[in-house]
Design an enzyme around this catalytic site. Structure first.
Site, PDB file in Angstrom:
ATOM      1  N   ASN A   1      -1.660   2.323   6.022  1.00  0.00           N
ATOM      2  CA  ASN A   1      -0.830   1.157   5.655  1.00  0.00           C
ATOM      3  C   ASN A   1      -0.572   0.388   6.948  1.00  0.00           C
ATOM      4  O   ASN A   1      -0.383   0.989   7.997  1.00  0.00           O
ATOM      5  CB  ASN A   1       0.524   1.596   5.112  1.00  0.00           C
ATOM      6  N   GLY A   2      -0.491  -0.929   6.832  1.00  0.00           N
ATOM      7  CA  GLY A   2      -0.223  -1.735   8.025  1.00  0.00           C
ATOM      8  C   GLY A   2      -1.414  -2.609   8.341  1.00  0.00           C
ATOM      9  O   GLY A   2      -2.325  -2.766   7.512  1.00  0.00           O
TER      10      GLY A   2
ATOM     11  N   CYS B   1       0.815  -1.216   0.000  1.00  0.00           N
ATOM     12  CA  CYS B   1       0.000   0.000   0.000  1.00  0.00           C
ATOM     13  C   CYS B   1       0.853   1.272   0.000  1.00  0.00           C
ATOM     14  O   CYS B   1       1.918   1.307   0.592  1.00  0.00           O
ATOM     15  CB  CYS B   1      -0.885   0.050   1.235  1.00  0.00           C
TER      16      CYS B   1
ATOM     17  N   LYS C   1      13.777 -14.073 -11.175  1.00  0.00           N
ATOM     18  CA  LYS C   1      13.371 -13.015 -12.119  1.00  0.00           C
ATOM     19  C   LYS C   1      12.377 -13.576 -13.132  1.00  0.00           C
ATOM     20  O   LYS C   1      11.379 -12.945 -13.460  1.00  0.00           O
ATOM     21  CB  LYS C   1      14.576 -12.446 -12.874  1.00  0.00           C
TER      22      LYS C   1
ATOM     23  N   TRP D   1      -3.093  -2.668  -1.384  1.00  0.00           N
ATOM     24  CA  TRP D   1      -2.739  -4.060  -1.709  1.00  0.00           C
ATOM     25  C   TRP D   1      -3.499  -4.886  -0.683  1.00  0.00           C
ATOM     26  O   TRP D   1      -3.174  -4.862   0.512  1.00  0.00           O
ATOM     27  CB  TRP D   1      -1.228  -4.220  -1.570  1.00  0.00           C
TER      28      TRP D   1
ATOM     29  N   HIS E   1      20.336 -35.541  -8.306  1.00  0.00           N
ATOM     30  CA  HIS E   1      19.603 -36.028  -7.138  1.00  0.00           C
ATOM     31  C   HIS E   1      18.117 -35.688  -7.221  1.00  0.00           C
ATOM     32  O   HIS E   1      17.460 -35.532  -6.195  1.00  0.00           O
ATOM     33  CB  HIS E   1      20.223 -35.459  -5.860  1.00  0.00           C
TER      34      HIS E   1
ATOM     35  N   GLU F   1       9.004 -14.106 -11.433  1.00  0.00           N
ATOM     36  CA  GLU F   1       8.363 -12.866 -11.002  1.00  0.00           C
ATOM     37  C   GLU F   1       7.679 -12.121 -12.141  1.00  0.00           C
ATOM     38  O   GLU F   1       6.571 -11.623 -11.971  1.00  0.00           O
ATOM     39  CB  GLU F   1       9.405 -11.911 -10.381  1.00  0.00           C
TER      40      GLU F   1
ATOM     41  N   LYS G   1       6.528  -4.392  -4.178  1.00  0.00           N
ATOM     42  CA  LYS G   1       7.944  -4.024  -4.138  1.00  0.00           C
ATOM     43  C   LYS G   1       8.471  -4.060  -2.713  1.00  0.00           C
ATOM     44  O   LYS G   1       9.572  -4.509  -2.455  1.00  0.00           O
ATOM     45  CB  LYS G   1       8.101  -2.612  -4.709  1.00  0.00           C
TER      46      LYS G   1
ATOM     47  N   GLU H   1      18.757 -16.345  -8.662  1.00  0.00           N
ATOM     48  CA  GLU H   1      18.244 -15.016  -9.004  1.00  0.00           C
ATOM     49  C   GLU H   1      17.667 -15.003 -10.424  1.00  0.00           C
ATOM     50  O   GLU H   1      16.609 -14.413 -10.668  1.00  0.00           O
ATOM     51  CB  GLU H   1      19.369 -13.976  -8.826  1.00  0.00           C
TER      52      GLU H   1
ATOM     53  N   ARG I   1       5.037   0.013  -5.937  1.00  0.00           N
ATOM     54  CA  ARG I   1       4.998  -0.792  -4.716  1.00  0.00           C
ATOM     55  C   ARG I   1       4.061  -1.992  -4.838  1.00  0.00           C
ATOM     56  O   ARG I   1       4.144  -2.917  -4.040  1.00  0.00           O
ATOM     57  CB  ARG I   1       4.536   0.081  -3.540  1.00  0.00           C
TER      58      ARG I   1
HETATM   59  C1  G6P Z   1       9.642  -8.282  -2.257  1.00  0.00           C
HETATM   60  C2  G6P Z   1      10.057  -7.820  -3.628  1.00  0.00           C
HETATM   61  C3  G6P Z   1      11.389  -8.463  -4.012  1.00  0.00           C
HETATM   62  C4  G6P Z   1      12.428  -8.170  -2.951  1.00  0.00           C
HETATM   63  C5  G6P Z   1      11.960  -8.599  -1.555  1.00  0.00           C
HETATM   64  C6  G6P Z   1      12.896  -8.091  -0.465  1.00  0.00           C
HETATM   65  O1  G6P Z   1       9.304  -9.626  -2.302  1.00  0.00           O
HETATM   66  O2  G6P Z   1       9.078  -8.133  -4.591  1.00  0.00           O
HETATM   67  O3  G6P Z   1      11.829  -7.925  -5.251  1.00  0.00           O
HETATM   68  O4  G6P Z   1      13.612  -8.825  -3.282  1.00  0.00           O
HETATM   69  O5  G6P Z   1      10.674  -8.071  -1.285  1.00  0.00           O
HETATM   70  O6  G6P Z   1      12.849  -6.689  -0.445  1.00  0.00           O
HETATM   71  P1  G6P Z   1      13.943  -5.760   0.201  1.00  0.00           P
HETATM   72  O7  G6P Z   1      13.412  -4.383   0.017  1.00  0.00           O
HETATM   73  O8  G6P Z   1      14.058  -6.147   1.651  1.00  0.00           O
HETATM   74  O9  G6P Z   1      15.229  -6.001  -0.530  1.00  0.00           O
END
Ligand code: G6P
Length: 609
Positions: A102-103, A2, A486, A76, A505, A489, A604, A482, A27
């Site tokens: 938010n929260g 949010c 990606k 969100w 394995h 995601e 985000k 990673e 976000r």
């Molecule tokens: C969310 C985002 C990811 C990010 C993770 C950790 O899941 O979508 O892209 O890697 O949070 O976020 P931070 O801000 O702690 O690196």
């Protein structure tokens, strides 16, 4: 997650609020809303919409919303489905109180039950109870009413409130969910991060937990929960509006991938010492004596940051010889971790706001560890709560999928490992090799980016596949993780990542001509081992894409497709080798028509547990 924007001043609030919401889109959200207070006519108008800001903006075309005070929100969903009724702002019974939040209000069920005897609820959200609580306590002073209301609330909040009968005032309160106040010329902004205000001001005040701010046309007054005044500094932030634009790139993600050779220099600047063959990160805040006593390092993170941390583990163990663990924050905090005063814990985070990472660091601190942050967002909660640490200087990262923060986090972690290593077992000569490799890294990243067109062609070829396996060994295992993350995601293609040696394995059973493999086979000490794993893939006739070192003609013969990258010191390979995988996920998502910068279901900055 949010996002909040608020404005009080001389300008029309609506355009500022809508532009601010667009800045917060990164976000992640599923509905949005805005409310503007018209002081002349003493009315509050509110419009909300499910879906994108564009839908809200479309709806607003049919409205006139005059007024120079307003609040807005991107939601969100947590409590209650994605509906217009659940979208913020929320109001009390009469529509006098307007709230964005938010929260999570943990005791909202009890509060709602209690309030329901006299108040009419219109949504399923936890937030709405706050509006009714403020209504119940309002006796002409909005700040006091908010303070009183919050005494009943358990949970976390970044909260911004307006009241029709206090028309030149906004009240904001923070506990566990960030809020920043932007200070303009006889105008104030309030938002969940600095991005909505960068176009107007770089003077900001970061609210701390337990603080309540009252914004009027002429001043900001900040008090604690006992209504005692708190003097806060206004800080100058160096991010500007230009850094938060796409600058001609089709998406923020692509722009941020291409930012990497530039921003890595910002991470390294002033921190490398060529003569001494070391790095110096002043924010560590530890004496050499304290550094010598560190027996264990724990790196705590989530998502992409945890894969950067995994590279950090290799670096700490190889350079500093200190046993290093990585812990996913949500596991660490509930696991009864063993910590002693010789443990150094780093929180690793782009946003510095990830709820689980923050909670894990608090737990580590409680148990007596040294706690430091490696963070991108200046003034974020992690930066403020830790006893030291380092900014990675990646600049604003607005695409949900993290790219430039990942490579800069790695750079800072390796510099820390070098700094520790030089206090014990690393020689000047070895230290200088690392420093020199760093000095060449930006130019090599630029070269790795030149693969973009070739990577796009490969993405074209493979766009029809439903699954991918990513493989890497040693320091390239986190790169495989990673790359796979990606892909998941942003293109929503299923993929898994495994260490090359672990493939036989289990995952090898998946391989077939329908199941392509992306493997990292760069020239390092595990080259021959990885090559053997690749032969196993070839024998199963799985299509094979390799990331290989420039000039390795053998690799070309081995694979269906090869992406060549420049060679660097093994420790720094993830900084280079991840780039084509970022590009692969990006081009794949574009070709599949996905919303690259705002993938479904993701946020985000994950500010709830
Ligand atoms: C969310 C985002 C990811 C990010 C993770 C950790 O899941 O979508 O892209 O890697 O949070 O976020 P931070 O801000 O702690 O690196």
């Amino acid at each position: 997650m949010c996002g909040i924007v608020g404005y009080i001043g001389k300008k029309e609030a609506l355009p500022i609020l809508i532009k601010g919401l667009r800045r917060l889109e990164y976000r992640g959200y599923d509905s949005a809303g805005v409310a503007v207070l018209d002081a002349d006519n003493v009315t509050v108008k509110r419009v909300r919409a499910v879906g994108k800001i564009d839908t809200l903006a479309e709806k607003l075309k049919a409205e006139t919303m005059a007024g120079t005070v307003g609040i807005a929100h991107t939601r969100w969903a947590t409590h209650g489905g994605v509906t217009e009724d659940n979208a913020h702002p929320h109001t009390d019974c009469s529509g006098a109180v307007t709230v964005v939040h938010n929260g999570i209000i943990e005791n909202y069920r009890e509060l709602k039950k209690r309030l329901s005897t006299k108040h009419v609820f219109k949504s399923e959200t936890d937030t709405e109870v706050i509006a009714h609580l403020i209504e119940a306590h309002y006796k002409g002073d909005l700040r006091l009413a908010v303070e009183m209301a919050l005494t009943h609330v358990q949970g976390t909040y970044g909260l911004v409130v307006m009241h029709r009968d206090s028309p030149r005032k906004i009240v904001a309160a923070r506990l566990g969910s960030p809020l920043v106040i932007g200070v303009g010329d006889k105008e104030y902004y309030v938002a969940s991060d600095t991005s909505p205000m960068l176009a107007y001001t770089q003077q900001v005040i970061f609210l701390d937990d337990g603080e309540i701010a009252e914004l009027t046309d002429s001043e900001v007054k900040i008090v604690n929960h006992h209504d005692q005044k708190i003097d806060k500094h206004t800080e100058q932030i160096d991010w500007d509006e230009a850094a938060a634009q796409t600058n001609g790139f089709a998406h923020f993600m692509l722009k941020e991938i291409f930012d990497q050779p530039t921003v890595i220099k910002d991470a390294l600047r002033g921190r490398l010492q060529v003569e001494e063959g070391t790095a110096h990160l002043g924010g560590l805040n530890m004496t050499e004596e304290q550094m010598h006593k560190v027996r264990r390092v724990i790196l705590i993170a989530c998502g992409t940051a945890s894969y950067a941390a995994m590279v950090g583990k290799y670096a700490f163990e190889r350079l500093a010889g200190i046993p290093t663990e990585i812990d996913v924050a949500s596991e660490f905090r509930y696991r009864d971790p063993i910590i002693d005063p010789h443990t150094l814990v780093f929180g690793v985070s782009q946003s510095g706001e990830t709820a689980d990472t923050l909670a894990a660091l608090r737990e580590a601190k409680r148990k007596g560890a040294y706690v430091r942050g490696i963070v991108n967002v200046v003034g974020s909660t992690m930066a403020r709560e830790t006893d030291g640490g380092t900014y990675i200087h990646a600049g604003p990262e607005l695409a949900v999928a993290s790219t430039k923060a990942y490579t800069n986090l790695i750079a800072v972690l390796i510099m820390y490992a070098l700094q520790f290593g030089r206090t014990n077992r690393v020689t000047v000569a070895t230290g200088q090799r690392v420093v020199n490799a760093f000095l060449e890294i930006s130019e090599k990243m630029t070269r790795a980016l030149k693969t973009s067109a070739a990577v796009r062609q490969i993405a074209e070829k493979y766009r029809g596949y439903k699954n991918f396996l990513f493989l890497g060994r040693g320091i390239n295992y986190p790169v495989a993780l990673e790359g796979s993350l990606k892909m998941k995601e942003i293109s929503y293609i299923h993929s898994e990542a495994y260490p090359g040696g672990e493939m036989k394995h289990g995952p090898i059973a998946l391989l077939s001509p329908e199941f392509p493999v992306v493997a990292i086979l760069t020239k390092n000490q595990l080259y021959d081992k990885m090559r053997s794993n690749i032969e196993e893939i070839r024998a199963r006739k799985a299509p094979l894409i390799l990331i290989a070192t420039e000039g390795d003609e053998d690799a070309r013969a081995l694979a269906d497709d090869v992406i060549f990258v420049p060679q660097t010191m093994e420790l720094l390979e993830p900084i280079i080798n991840t780039i084509p995988l970022q590009l692969f996920a990006y081009h794949m998502a574009v070709l599949l028509g996905k919303d690259v910068d705002r993938p479904r279901n993701l946020a985000k900055s994950v500010t709830v547990e």
